[in-house]
Design an enzyme around this catalytic site. Structure first.
Site, short mmCIF file in Angstrom:
data_model
loop_
_atom_site.label_atom_id
_atom_site.label_comp_id
_atom_site.label_asym_id
_atom_site.label_seq_id
_atom_site.Cartn_x
_atom_site.Cartn_y
_atom_site.Cartn_z
N HIS A 271 6.59 23.08 -11.85
CA HIS A 271 5.96 21.87 -11.68
C HIS A 271 6.78 21.17 -11.34
CE1 HIS A 271 4.76 23.02 -16.33
NE2 HIS A 271 4.24 22.80 -16.32
N LYS B 224 -3.69 24.50 -26.03
CA LYS B 224 -2.49 24.55 -26.65
C LYS B 224 -2.14 23.47 -27.61
CE LYS B 224 -1.32 26.01 -21.90
NZ LYS B 224 -0.65 25.50 -20.70
N ARG C 184 0.49 30.44 -9.49
CA ARG C 184 1.39 30.99 -9.52
C ARG C 184 1.02 33.21 -8.71
NH1 ARG C 184 3.01 30.33 -15.36
NH2 ARG C 184 0.57 30.15 -14.82
N SER D 112 5.85 27.74 -19.12
CA SER D 112 6.11 26.74 -19.82
C SER D 112 6.62 27.36 -21.53
CB SER D 112 5.70 25.19 -20.13
OG SER D 112 5.87 24.28 -19.02
#
Ligand code: PNS
Length: 161
Positions: free
Chosen positions: A16, A40, A89, A127
């Site tokens: 990040h 989430k 990514r 994460s």
């Protein structure tokens, strides 16, 4: 030009931070916004996530840390910002990001999503990976800054006590 970088940041990683640095090379002012991802369940509270981010970027006068509960487009409208940054990514991120970008465009036609590539050395990093390794006592110091590693350690200790 201003931009918003939204995310769960649960917790913020070097990936990040790499996106924040890249965004600042293009945009004059950046709002890093901790948001709710309904898919989430976070391990850190919004306040904890904001505090960790502020400790890392608070020194930069052109970076603001904020929290928003609700639709991302509503935050952008409120702040009168038309650009939203997302990091990519690998190709596996693409489908979800494309869906979000299209949905956000439908909700607010003036909005543009700008995708920035994460440095290849962070292409595996997420994460959720950090949370999993930290929960099992693994070393995450290569993936997150010291304040985040410390917060993860403390969270684990609190869970045990
Ligand atoms: O870091 P994440 O979890 O990939 O970030 C996703 C996030 C928080 C940006 C996304 O879930 C979001 O925008 N949440 C706010 C609710 C919303 O606007 N949903 C519609 C997006 S299409």
């Amino acid at each position: 030009m201003k931009a918003v970088y939204p995310g769960s940041f649960d917790p913020i990683t070097y990936g990040h931070l790499d996106i924040i640095e890249r965004a600042l090379k293009i945009f004059d002012e950046l709002w890093v916004v901790v948001m709710v991802n309904p898919r989430k369940k976070p391990i850190f509270t919004a306040q904890e996530r904001m505090k960790m981010i502020s400790q890392l970027v608070g020194g930069k006068r052109n970076v603001h840390v904020d929290y928003h509960e609700g639709l991302l487009v509503d935050y952008l409208k409120k702040q009168e910002i038309k650009v939203l940054i997302r990091g990519l990514r690998a190709v596996t991120d693409f489908q979800y990001e494309l869906e979000m970008a299209i949905a956000n465009k439908h909700l607010c036609g003036e909005l543009e999503t700008v995708f920035l590539m994460t440095d290849e050395k962070f292409s595996f990093l997420s994460s959720s990976l950090v949370r999993e390794v930290a929960a099992m006592g693994g070393d995450v110091s290569l993936w997150v800054p010291p304040n985040v590693a410390e917060a993860l350690r403390k969270l684990k200790l609190d869970a045990v006590i």
